[in-house]
Write an enzyme that holds these catalytic residues in place. Structure first.
Site, PDB file in Angstrom:
ATOM      1  N   GLY A 198      55.270  55.777  63.984  1.00 53.35           N
ATOM      2  CA  GLY A 198      56.379  56.648  63.597  1.00 53.35           C
ATOM      3  C   GLY A 198      57.654  55.900  63.236  1.00 53.35           C
ATOM      4  O   GLY A 198      58.723  56.501  63.161  1.00 53.35           O
ATOM      5  N   TRP A 235      58.531  54.625  60.366  1.00 51.47           N
ATOM      6  CA  TRP A 235      59.070  55.114  59.089  1.00 51.47           C
ATOM      7  C   TRP A 235      59.686  56.496  59.270  1.00 51.47           C
ATOM      8  O   TRP A 235      60.668  56.840  58.636  1.00 51.47           O
ATOM      9  CB  TRP A 235      57.966  55.146  58.019  1.00 51.47           C
ATOM     10  CG  TRP A 235      57.695  53.790  57.432  1.00 51.47           C
ATOM     11  CD1 TRP A 235      57.915  52.590  58.018  1.00 51.47           C
ATOM     12  CD2 TRP A 235      57.174  53.496  56.130  1.00 51.47           C
ATOM     13  NE1 TRP A 235      57.556  51.561  57.198  1.00 51.47           N
ATOM     14  CE2 TRP A 235      57.091  52.091  56.027  1.00 51.47           C
ATOM     15  CE3 TRP A 235      56.752  54.268  55.052  1.00 51.47           C
ATOM     16  CZ2 TRP A 235      56.628  51.452  54.885  1.00 51.47           C
ATOM     17  CZ3 TRP A 235      56.269  53.627  53.903  1.00 51.47           C
ATOM     18  CH2 TRP A 235      56.216  52.234  53.828  1.00 51.47           C
ATOM     19  N   ASP A 244      48.810  61.224  60.736  1.00 57.93           N
ATOM     20  CA  ASP A 244      48.057  59.986  60.937  1.00 57.93           C
ATOM     21  C   ASP A 244      46.740  60.308  61.651  1.00 57.93           C
ATOM     22  O   ASP A 244      46.590  61.367  62.258  1.00 57.93           O
ATOM     23  CB  ASP A 244      48.861  59.002  61.779  1.00 57.93           C
ATOM     24  CG  ASP A 244      48.343  57.583  61.640  1.00 57.93           C
ATOM     25  OD1 ASP A 244      49.029  56.777  60.972  1.00 57.93           O
ATOM     26  OD2 ASP A 244      47.255  57.271  62.169  1.00 57.93           O
ATOM     27  N   ASP A 279      42.986  63.146  59.260  1.00 56.33           N
ATOM     28  CA  ASP A 279      42.554  62.069  58.372  1.00 56.33           C
ATOM     29  C   ASP A 279      42.993  62.459  56.953  1.00 56.33           C
ATOM     30  O   ASP A 279      42.619  63.526  56.453  1.00 56.33           O
ATOM     31  CB  ASP A 279      41.020  61.979  58.461  1.00 56.33           C
ATOM     32  CG  ASP A 279      40.440  60.994  57.471  1.00 56.33           C
ATOM     33  OD1 ASP A 279      41.226  60.439  56.670  1.00 56.33           O
ATOM     34  OD2 ASP A 279      39.218  60.789  57.495  1.00 56.33           O
ATOM     35  N   ASP A 339      51.895  54.175  54.099  1.00 59.80           N
ATOM     36  CA  ASP A 339      51.867  52.808  54.599  1.00 59.80           C
ATOM     37  C   ASP A 339      50.517  52.574  55.284  1.00 59.80           C
ATOM     38  O   ASP A 339      50.404  51.807  56.229  1.00 59.80           O
ATOM     39  CB  ASP A 339      53.030  52.647  55.606  1.00 59.80           C
ATOM     40  CG  ASP A 339      53.168  51.224  56.107  1.00 59.80           C
ATOM     41  OD1 ASP A 339      52.754  50.308  55.394  1.00 59.80           O
ATOM     42  OD2 ASP A 339      53.677  51.034  57.228  1.00 59.80           O
ATOM     43  N   LYS A 374      51.869  51.282  50.024  1.00 62.69           N
ATOM     44  CA  LYS A 374      51.541  49.874  50.270  1.00 62.69           C
ATOM     45  C   LYS A 374      50.239  49.580  49.520  1.00 62.69           C
ATOM     46  O   LYS A 374      49.317  50.391  49.548  1.00 62.69           O
ATOM     47  CB  LYS A 374      51.343  49.685  51.766  1.00 62.69           C
ATOM     48  CG  LYS A 374      50.878  48.297  52.158  1.00 62.69           C
ATOM     49  CD  LYS A 374      51.074  48.047  53.621  1.00 62.69           C
ATOM     50  CE  LYS A 374      50.058  48.756  54.476  1.00 62.69           C
ATOM     51  NZ  LYS A 374      50.347  48.578  55.898  1.00 62.69           N
TER      52      LYS A 374
HETATM   53  C1  LIG Z   1      50.653  50.155  59.364  1.00 65.80           C
HETATM   54  S1  LIG Z   1      50.307  51.630  60.164  1.00 65.80           S
HETATM   55  C2  LIG Z   1      51.622  52.626  59.648  1.00 65.80           C
HETATM   56  C3  LIG Z   1      52.920  52.294  60.281  1.00 65.80           C
HETATM   57  C4  LIG Z   1      54.000  53.307  60.031  1.00 65.80           C
HETATM   58  N1  LIG Z   1      54.401  53.295  58.666  1.00 65.80           N
HETATM   59  C5  LIG Z   1      55.204  53.078  60.900  1.00 65.80           C
HETATM   60  O1  LIG Z   1      56.219  52.681  60.444  1.00 65.80           O
HETATM   61  O2  LIG Z   1      55.095  53.333  62.097  1.00 65.80           O
HETATM   62  C6  LIG Z   1      48.954  52.246  59.324  1.00 65.80           C
HETATM   63  C7  LIG Z   1      48.467  53.538  59.817  1.00 65.80           C
HETATM   64  O3  LIG Z   1      47.550  54.088  58.898  1.00 65.80           O
HETATM   65  C8  LIG Z   1      46.724  54.968  59.607  1.00 65.80           C
HETATM   66  N2  LIG Z   1      45.541  55.350  58.843  1.00 65.80           N
HETATM   67  C9  LIG Z   1      44.574  54.575  58.362  1.00 65.80           C
HETATM   68  N3  LIG Z   1      43.654  55.299  57.715  1.00 65.80           N
HETATM   69  C10 LIG Z   1      44.052  56.585  57.793  1.00 65.80           C
HETATM   70  C11 LIG Z   1      43.517  57.825  57.323  1.00 65.80           C
HETATM   71  N4  LIG Z   1      42.382  57.844  56.644  1.00 65.80           N
HETATM   72  N5  LIG Z   1      44.181  58.928  57.586  1.00 65.80           N
HETATM   73  C12 LIG Z   1      45.347  58.898  58.269  1.00 65.80           C
HETATM   74  N6  LIG Z   1      45.904  57.775  58.733  1.00 65.80           N
HETATM   75  C13 LIG Z   1      45.255  56.626  58.511  1.00 65.80           C
HETATM   76  C14 LIG Z   1      46.413  54.189  60.833  1.00 65.80           C
HETATM   77  O4  LIG Z   1      45.999  55.032  61.880  1.00 65.80           O
HETATM   78  C15 LIG Z   1      47.733  53.498  61.134  1.00 65.80           C
HETATM   79  O5  LIG Z   1      48.440  54.156  62.114  1.00 65.80           O
END
Ligand SMILES: C[S@@+](CC[C@H](N)C(=O)[O-])C[C@H]1O[C@@H](n2cnc3c(N)ncnc32)[C@H](O)[C@@H]1O
Length: 888
Positions: free
Chosen positions: A58, A60, A78, A94, A119, A159
């Protein structure tokens, strides 16, 4: 634990952003990536609705709520749960599923998002079900969601990782957004392959081709596939599995082709790689079976192409080549190709000739131009040499073989007609004749030369014409390039945009500015006689200057200078509509070039107005020019007037001179005339009064202004000195026709050195310090409100106290007691109402509205928030301790 820390450190993960995030209460260091992206593109401040796909934990979301306007709608989703953040809607889903889309729809209702963030990175290990989705596919999925929820003109930040799909993704973004920029914020580790793409200005097309959002279509690599097949047939031992699945629309594994098609095919290698078997079913193929060249080997090879070796393929290719030669297939192909070419470019002879001619003329013209340029250079050199007296015209003729050497030095000719004998005999008439001849020769040469120079001039004109065209083209190209550069820089650089906006608001009113020109028209010297002598004086003054007359009615301030000694009792006044400022006029090219009544231009008048000409130059000028008009005398007198006023300031005025000038001049100020120093403010009438008003209200706000004011007050300088200082090389600079890039560059680098003293800077600093020390407006207002309420309360209590005091039914003791109570209540401020903190856990988790059993004011907090608050308090305590230690 120690080990874990070491491990983390060894990877360089606990960098400054990690610590910064901890310090500032962000849940992830990635928060700084969004902060930095927003700093560059400013999309959060102007957004009201934001969706963060893949938002956990969280970071962002925290940044978004901080930078977006209050009460904006922020939604985060997420795979893993996100701890609640005040003012943010979060849910676990998802993003690749339909359910997530439906949930988003439900939360968004009829709203459209201004920003969609992504992200996400596939969670290897944790979200094992989704490992199959690559990062690029996840990006495409989030883009698909963005296209559904974004508003037109919205922003999508994602990203991406540098991979073979990177350029394909960029291409897709470019189809949907007007501005697409890839960037790597400083907080993104260098070792990481991640890049952030900021797509702005969403086009919001009515219909989007589903293929550009379909990973299969976007990431398929047809060319590479073909190439793979080609190399595959020569490396049959290496067997690759079909990892990429079936081709679109073709779900059969065993592919066959009639062998005759293989013979006909233009790309036999690809054909060999694409099929499993060649069949002999067609009539043509059956015929081929009977041929000798179709050996058993060939037949066998066609049965299973996938098991063939290099040699087998060669056999098949050879067999095909023999057949094609026999059927003359290659020649036919060639002929076909030729025919196609001929069909494509049907050019008859005339056209060919014309094209050739055009080419030749072009070449010829270029050649001539080159020659002309060379010749002109030579001629220019010649002229220069002539001008430097290095050669005389006859030399040119001699050099050119114009007046033949023979004619002058033809000894044979002289001897033939006895001239030489005559000369020997002392007949000097002969020599005279020569001399005469020489003269005529000179004339002849001169004529020749003149003619040649004229010719040269014409040629050079012609050349210059084409050169001018070239220069104009070049300038235009540079202008265009410069405006492109400005545009792209404005897009990238917020500072530059702000500067541009400032410049637009506060555009420099230079010499050629139209607005200033118009103002200038109003600022001309208006030779206007008094009503009794208006006609006669008008005829002598600058009649042509209609503008000056027409606008005189608008005058705001007018200084009239009457010349009593003039024959026709003429009074001149300097009408300044916008500023009265001589300084202003300095920059005005149009005004300067305008003729004043004395026949001199304004610039010239001003020039002769300098002290140096006061007693000498202008007197002489007046004497020399018999027809010098009254206006010239006016200029002279004006100079004297200025000197007199300076003497007044210095307190050392010459009595005689003063008398003199007094007899000649009188200054008449009109009703709303402003003092001269006020008239010296820069800018037009409105700006002038605005600047004065501002200065009166806020004092002087620039170091230059303070310096100048000090110099004036200390009599170190006079107003005239400042005016004189205004004459610089910049004052008369003509910027007509100069390209914008040049002017901008000049503006940037060519800055006048303004007078600034150390004291002025210190004074300004002190002023700013005092300003900073003042409480901000809101606090001051709140304080004032509090004070006002207290006064009201006390007044009310006083009134009640008088009533009590006047009450005859109460004893003195009772009265004193009641009045005391009343005053105590009035002076005591109301205690703050208690706000109950309710932690959102247990039964209170996810409760919307007032939790059960809670009365009065309350605030819902989550565990994280509580922890955060505690951490905040700890920090404050630490800081206090530290500052206490420091003081000791
Ligand atoms: C780098 S983190 C994001 C960090 C976030 N932007 C922050 O500032 O806290 C990447 C996130 O993408 C999520 N993620 C990956 N695949 C996903 C999907 N198919 N659906 C939802 N979230 C997904 C992961 O659970 C992870 O929490």
């Amino acid at each position: 634990m120690g080990k874990a820390r070491e491990k983390k450190n060894s990877k360089g993960r606990l960098d400054k952003y990690y610590h910064l995030a901890k310090e500032q209460g962000y849940r992830a260091r990635s928060a700084f990536k969004l902060i930095q992206l927003n700093k560059k593109y400013n999309f959060l401040e102007k957004s009201r609705v934001l969706i963060d796909l893949c938002a956990a934990p969280g970071g962002w979301l925290q940044v978004a709520t901080k930078y977006m306007p209050q009460s904006s709608l922020v939604i985060g989703v997420d795979l893993v749960s996100i701890k609640p953040i005040p003012g943010v809607i979060t849910f676990q889903d998802d993003i690749t599923t339909e359910r997530c889309r439906q949930n988003l729809r439900q939360e968004m209702k009829t709203w459209k998002a201004d920003v969609v963030l992504h992200d996400g990175a596939p969670n290897v290990g944790r979200a094992w079900v989704h490992d199959a989705f690559s990062q690029s596919e996840l990006v495409l999925v989030s883009l698909k969601l963005a296209t559904e929820f974004l508003t037109k003109g919205g922003t999508f930040v994602t990203k991406v990782f540098r991979s073979k799909d990177y350029n394909k993704l960029l291409w897709v973004f470019q189809q949907l957004f007007r501005k697409v920029e890839a960037t790597k914020p400083p907080s993104s580790r260098n070792v990481s392959a991640e890049i952030f793409v900021v797509c702005r200005d969403f086009i919001a097309p009515k219909k989007i081709d589903p293929r550009i959002l379909d990973p299969k279509a976007v990431f398929s690599d047809v060319g590479a596939e073909e190439q793979k097949k080609m190399t595959d047939i020569f490396k049959p031992d290496k067997k690759n599995r079909h990892r990429d699945g079936y081709e679109d629309g073709d779900y059969t594994m065993h592919k066959t082709l009639d062998v005759m098609e293989f013979v006909r095919s233009n790309d036999p290698i690809t054909t060999l790689g694409s099929y499993n078997q060649f069949t002999w079913n067609s009539d043509e193929s059956k015929e081929l079976l009977k041929r000798d060249i179709t050996t058993e080997d060939v037949k066998l090879n066609t049965e299973d192409l996938k098991v063939l070796g290099k040699g087998d393929f060669k056999t098949l290719l050879k067999w095909r080549a023999t057949l094609r030669e026999e059927y003359k297939m290659d020649k036919k192909e060639e002929q076909k190709a030729k025919a196609a070419l001929i069909e494509e470019e049907p050019m008859d002879e005339d056209e060919l000739l014309e094209a050739e001619l055009a080419n030749l003329t072009k070449e010829e013209a270029a050649k001539k131009k080159r020659e002309r340029r060379k010749a002109n250079e030579k001629k220019m050199k010649l002229i220069q040499r002539m001008q430097l007296n290095m050669i005389i015209p006859t030399d040119i003729a001699l050099e050119d073989g114009g007046v033949a050497d023979e004619e002058v030095f033809n000894i044979k000719k002289i001897s033939k007609d006895d001239s030489l004998a005559k000369l020997h005999a002392g007949d000097m008439s002969m020599a005279d004749e020569f001399a005469e001849d020489d003269d005529t020769n000179d004339i002849k040469v001169d004529k020749n030369l003149r003619g040649r120079v004229r010719e040269m001039d014409m040629e050079m004109d012609e050349d210059m014409d084409s050169d001018e065209d070239y220069d104009r083209d070049l300038e235009q190209q540079m202008d265009e390039a410069y405006s492109r550069y400005k545009q792209s820089r404005a897009e990238r650089d917020a500072k530059f945009r702000a500067k541009q906006a400032r410049d637009e608001d506060d555009e420099w009113n230079g010499f050629d500015d139209k607005k200033r020109k118009n103002e200038n028209r109003d600022k001309t010297f208006d030779s206007d006689s008094e009503s009794s002598s208006s006609e006669s004086s008008n005829s002598e003054s600058d009649d042509d200057d209609d503008d000056s007359d027409s606008d005189s009615g608008d005058e705001n301030t007018t200084h009239k200078v009457a010349k009593t000694s003039a024959p026709k009792e003429k009074k001149l006044k300097i009408a300044t509509k916008s500023s009265n400022s001589l300084m202003n006029d300095l920059g005005e090219k149009a005004a300067l070039s305008k003729k004043t009544a004395n026949g001199l231009t304004t610039a010239a008048s001003m020039f002769f107005d300098q002290d140096i000409f006061q007693d000498v130059a202008l007197d002489e000028l007046v004497e020399d020019e018999k027809e010098s008009s009254d206006d010239e005398e006016f200029i002279l007198e004006q100079s004297r007037k200025r000197k007199r006023s300076r003497n007044d300031v210095d307190g050392s005025s010459n009595g005689e001179e003063q008398q003199d000038t007094e007899s000649d001049f009188e200054i008449e100020a009109t009703e709303d005339a402003v003092p001269l120093d006020e008239a010296m403010w820069d800018g037009g009438e409105d700006e002038n009064s605005k600047a004065m008003k501002k200065a009166l209200e806020t004092g002087l706000t620039t170091a230059e202004a303070i310096t100048m004011a000090r110099q004036l007050a200390n009599k170190e300088k006079t107003i005239e000195d400042f005016i004189d200082d205004g004459f610089s090389k910049e004052a008369f600079r003509d910027k007509d026709g100069l390209p914008e890039w040049f002017l901008d560059d000049e503006k940037h680098h060519n800055k006048p050195n303004l007078p600034v003293t150390k004291e002025a800077m210190n004074q300004l600093r002190e002023k700013l310090k005092a300003l900073n020390a003042r409480p901000i407006k809101k606090i001051a207002e709140a304080k004032a409100r509090k004070k006002f309420k207290a006064v009201q309360r006390i007044a009310k209590a006083q009134k009640k106290a008088t009533d009590i005091a006047d009450n005859p039914d109460m004893s003195e003791k009772e009265k004193a007691k009641n009045i005391g109570k009343l005053l105590a209540r009035a002076t005591k401020s109301k205690p703050k109402k208690d706000v109950k903190i309710v932690v959102a856990k247990g039964a209170n988790r996810g409760v919307k509205g007032r939790p059960k059993g809670v009365k009065g004011r309350y605030k819902m907090v989550d565990g994280v928030m509580k922890n955060e608050r505690r951490a905040e308090k700890r920090r404050e305590k630490k800081a206090k301790k530290r500052s206490g230690n420091g003081r000791r």
